[in-house]
Write a protein that holds these residues in place. Structure first.
Motif, mmCIF file in Angstrom:
data_model
loop_
_atom_site.group_PDB
_atom_site.id
_atom_site.type_symbol
_atom_site.label_atom_id
_atom_site.label_comp_id
_atom_site.label_asym_id
_atom_site.label_seq_id
_atom_site.Cartn_x
_atom_site.Cartn_y
_atom_site.Cartn_z
ATOM 1 N N VAL A 103 0.840 -1.204 0.000
ATOM 2 C CA VAL A 103 0.000 0.000 0.000
ATOM 3 C C VAL A 103 0.873 1.252 0.000
ATOM 4 O O VAL A 103 0.607 2.213 -0.725
ATOM 5 N N ILE A 104 1.938 1.253 0.795
ATOM 6 C CA ILE A 104 2.851 2.401 0.827
ATOM 7 C C ILE A 104 3.464 2.640 -0.550
ATOM 8 O O ILE A 104 3.575 3.773 -1.021
ATOM 9 N N CYS A 105 3.846 1.574 -1.216
ATOM 10 C CA CYS A 105 4.574 1.696 -2.482
ATOM 11 C C CYS A 105 3.677 2.018 -3.673
ATOM 12 O O CYS A 105 4.090 2.753 -4.571
ATOM 13 N N PHE A 106 2.456 1.494 -3.676
ATOM 14 C CA PHE A 106 1.686 1.537 -4.914
ATOM 15 C C PHE A 106 0.277 2.116 -4.810
ATOM 16 O O PHE A 106 -0.362 2.333 -5.838
ATOM 17 N N ALA A 107 -0.233 2.330 -3.626
ATOM 18 C CA ALA A 107 -1.598 2.834 -3.492
ATOM 19 C C ALA A 107 -1.655 4.326 -3.794
ATOM 20 O O ALA A 107 -0.620 5.008 -3.803
ATOM 21 N N PRO A 108 -2.848 4.873 -4.054
ATOM 22 C CA PRO A 108 -2.999 6.329 -4.205
ATOM 23 C C PRO A 108 -2.452 7.064 -2.986
ATOM 24 O O PRO A 108 -2.453 6.530 -1.873
ATOM 25 N N THR A 109 -1.992 8.275 -3.205
ATOM 26 C CA THR A 109 -1.268 9.027 -2.178
ATOM 27 C C THR A 109 -1.996 9.096 -0.854
ATOM 28 O O THR A 109 -1.409 8.908 0.215
ATOM 29 N N GLU A 110 -3.308 9.362 -0.899
ATOM 30 C CA GLU A 110 -4.045 9.555 0.352
ATOM 31 C C GLU A 110 -4.179 8.265 1.168
ATOM 32 O O GLU A 110 -4.518 8.298 2.354
ATOM 33 N N TRP A 111 -3.913 7.108 0.546
ATOM 34 C CA TRP A 111 -4.002 5.840 1.262
ATOM 35 C C TRP A 111 -2.644 5.352 1.764
ATOM 36 O O TRP A 111 -2.567 4.391 2.532
ATOM 37 N N GLN A 112 -1.569 5.997 1.346
ATOM 38 C CA GLN A 112 -0.244 5.501 1.700
ATOM 39 C C GLN A 112 0.017 5.579 3.205
ATOM 40 O O GLN A 112 0.709 4.740 3.767
ATOM 41 N N GLN A 113 -0.568 6.586 3.857
ATOM 42 C CA GLN A 113 -0.395 6.696 5.300
ATOM 43 C C GLN A 113 -1.021 5.506 6.028
ATOM 44 O O GLN A 113 -0.536 5.102 7.087
ATOM 45 N N PHE A 114 -2.083 4.960 5.451
ATOM 46 C CA PHE A 114 -2.698 3.784 6.067
ATOM 47 C C PHE A 114 -1.740 2.591 5.998
ATOM 48 O O PHE A 114 -1.725 1.746 6.898
ATOM 49 N N GLY A 115 -0.940 2.531 4.949
ATOM 50 C CA GLY A 115 0.077 1.492 4.864
ATOM 51 C C GLY A 115 1.134 1.645 5.947
ATOM 52 O O GLY A 115 1.572 0.657 6.546
ATOM 53 N N VAL A 116 1.537 2.895 6.219
ATOM 54 C CA VAL A 116 2.501 3.144 7.299
ATOM 55 C C VAL A 116 1.903 2.705 8.636
ATOM 56 O O VAL A 116 2.564 2.049 9.453
ATOM 57 N N TYR A 117 0.647 3.077 8.843
ATOM 58 C CA TYR A 117 -0.068 2.665 10.059
ATOM 59 C C TYR A 117 -0.112 1.144 10.170
ATOM 60 O O TYR A 117 0.134 0.581 11.247
ATOM 61 N N GLY A 118 -0.416 0.466 9.063
ATOM 62 C CA GLY A 118 -0.471 -0.995 9.077
ATOM 63 C C GLY A 118 0.859 -1.622 9.449
ATOM 64 O O GLY A 118 0.908 -2.630 10.166
ATOM 65 N N CYS A 119 1.947 -1.034 8.979
ATOM 66 C CA CYS A 119 3.283 -1.540 9.340
ATOM 67 C C CYS A 119 3.524 -1.422 10.836
ATOM 68 O O CYS A 119 4.011 -2.361 11.480
ATOM 69 N N PHE A 120 3.170 -0.268 11.413
ATOM 70 C CA PHE A 120 3.377 -0.087 12.851
ATOM 71 C C PHE A 120 2.509 -1.041 13.663
ATOM 72 O O PHE A 120 2.952 -1.586 14.678
ATOM 73 N N MET A 121 1.268 -1.244 13.223
ATOM 74 C CA MET A 121 0.395 -2.167 13.940
ATOM 75 C C MET A 121 0.948 -3.593 13.889
ATOM 76 O O MET A 121 0.982 -4.306 14.906
ATOM 77 N N SER A 122 1.376 -4.019 12.711
ATOM 78 C CA SER A 122 1.900 -5.377 12.549
ATOM 79 C C SER A 122 3.153 -5.592 13.390
ATOM 80 O O SER A 122 3.291 -6.614 14.077
ATOM 81 N N VAL A 123 4.067 -4.638 13.325
ATOM 82 C CA VAL A 123 5.317 -4.756 14.078
ATOM 83 C C VAL A 123 5.046 -4.752 15.578
ATOM 84 O O VAL A 123 5.638 -5.544 16.330
ATOM 85 N N PHE A 124 4.142 -3.880 16.024
ATOM 86 C CA PHE A 124 3.842 -3.809 17.454
ATOM 87 C C PHE A 124 3.340 -5.148 17.972
ATOM 88 O O PHE A 124 3.850 -5.687 18.956
#
Length: 304
Positions: A103-124
């Motif tokens: 999502v960070i790499c390929f999704a529309p710009t406004e959705w890329q932050q959700f990919g960052v959020y997903g990474c933090f949730m998964s890692v946590f």
């Protein structure tokens, strides 16, 4: 769940146990997390890059879902009972991590932050299990993933997703507002490091539950991050939770998360310190006078 397991014999001379870097369940989780993430990312990135899959969201969603379904079938065939339960949770978090990267790499710009959020949730959630497996394997359980923390935790997460989706739909330009969301990245990273450093430093004295009875190996930890705040694991979690909402640029949830998290840790610290004063008495009183709780406007249970 993990320590002294007959599946992971580590008996030394005289029957004593050797310390192993990572217990059996920890290794299973690590293999499944890493392998699942790799199997999702490696085939998906070339598909999108070379245009084999013409629609980005189709590649991000359907490709990984099919791979993940196949991975689950393999896990179910190979593992049983508790091994399967550990593996399926770690695999799910690896899948979530990989999709978030896509999502960070390929999704529309406004959705890329959700990919960052997903990474933090998964890692946590995955690192909660992994660090406990390393630092205090005797208390390791499926609950150590913290995926079933509470109904309120799940509702709070769902509320943040709903707010983000609604704002993306009605106010997409708001999600691109400067780089304010990067402050959330800093807060999440800070909180994650502080919390995991607290767990590792406390070692066998750390559990996810407030203890009402003192065990023989329960010690008062005052070194490392505990030299700067009495409750670093709560400090880390507090700032991490607020940081996730800054990453999403969710103004409503930023306010709600801040208030609810503060109230939760205010009450939790008060109850926990009552037990700690019973356990360590004057030693803990001196520690209280020397070191703050670490959370704003929270003093804990003080003996006047």
């Amino acid at each position: 769940m993990c320590a002294n397991s007959p599946r992971d014999p580590a008996a030394g001379p005289g029957g004593s146990l050797r310390c192993t870097p990572l217990c059996y369940d920890g290794r299973i989780s690590l293999y499944c997390f890493v392998i699942t993430a790799a199997l999702i990312l490696i085939p998906s990135v070339p598909q999108i890059h070379y245009g084999i899959v013409p629609q980005v969201w189709g590649a991000v969603l359907w490709g990984p879902v099919l791979y993940y379904a196949l991975i689950n079938m393999v896990i179910r065939f190979v593992l049983r009972n508790n091994d399967y339960q550990v593996a399926i949770r770690a695999s799910f978090l690896g899948f979530t991590m990989a999709v978030s990267v896509l999502v960070i790499c390929f999704a529309p710009t406004e959705w890329q932050q959700f990919g960052v959020y997903g990474c933090f949730m998964s890692v946590f959630h995955y690192s909660e299990f992994l660090v406990i497996a390393f630092a205090n394997p005797r208390t390791l359980s499926l609950d150590s993933f913290m995926l079933n923390h509470s109904v309120h935790y799940g509702l709070a997460a769902a509320a943040s997703w709903l707010e983000f989706a609604l704002e993306v739909y009605f106010l997409p330009e708001f999600k691109r507002f400067g780089y304010i969301w990067l402050a959330g990245v800093v807060l999440c990273s800070f909180g994650e490091v502080v919390r995991k450093a607290a767990i590792i430093t406390a070692g066998r004295s750390f559990t996810h539950l407030v203890q009402n009875e003192k065990h023989s190996d329960h010690k008062l930890i005052t070194n490392g991050v505990y030299a700067y705040c009495r409750h670093p694991s709560y400090v880390g979690w507090f700032w991490w939770s607020i940081g996730t909402q800054i990453v999403l640029l969710n103004p409503i949830c930023i306010c709600i998360y801040t208030l609810v998290s503060w109230l939760f840790f205010h009450d939790r610290i008060y109850v926990e310190e009552y037990s700690l004063l019973n356990f360590f008495q004057s030693d803990y009183v001196r520690y209280q006078k020397r070191v703050p709780t670490g959370l704003p406007f929270i003093r804990g249970y003080l003996v006047e």
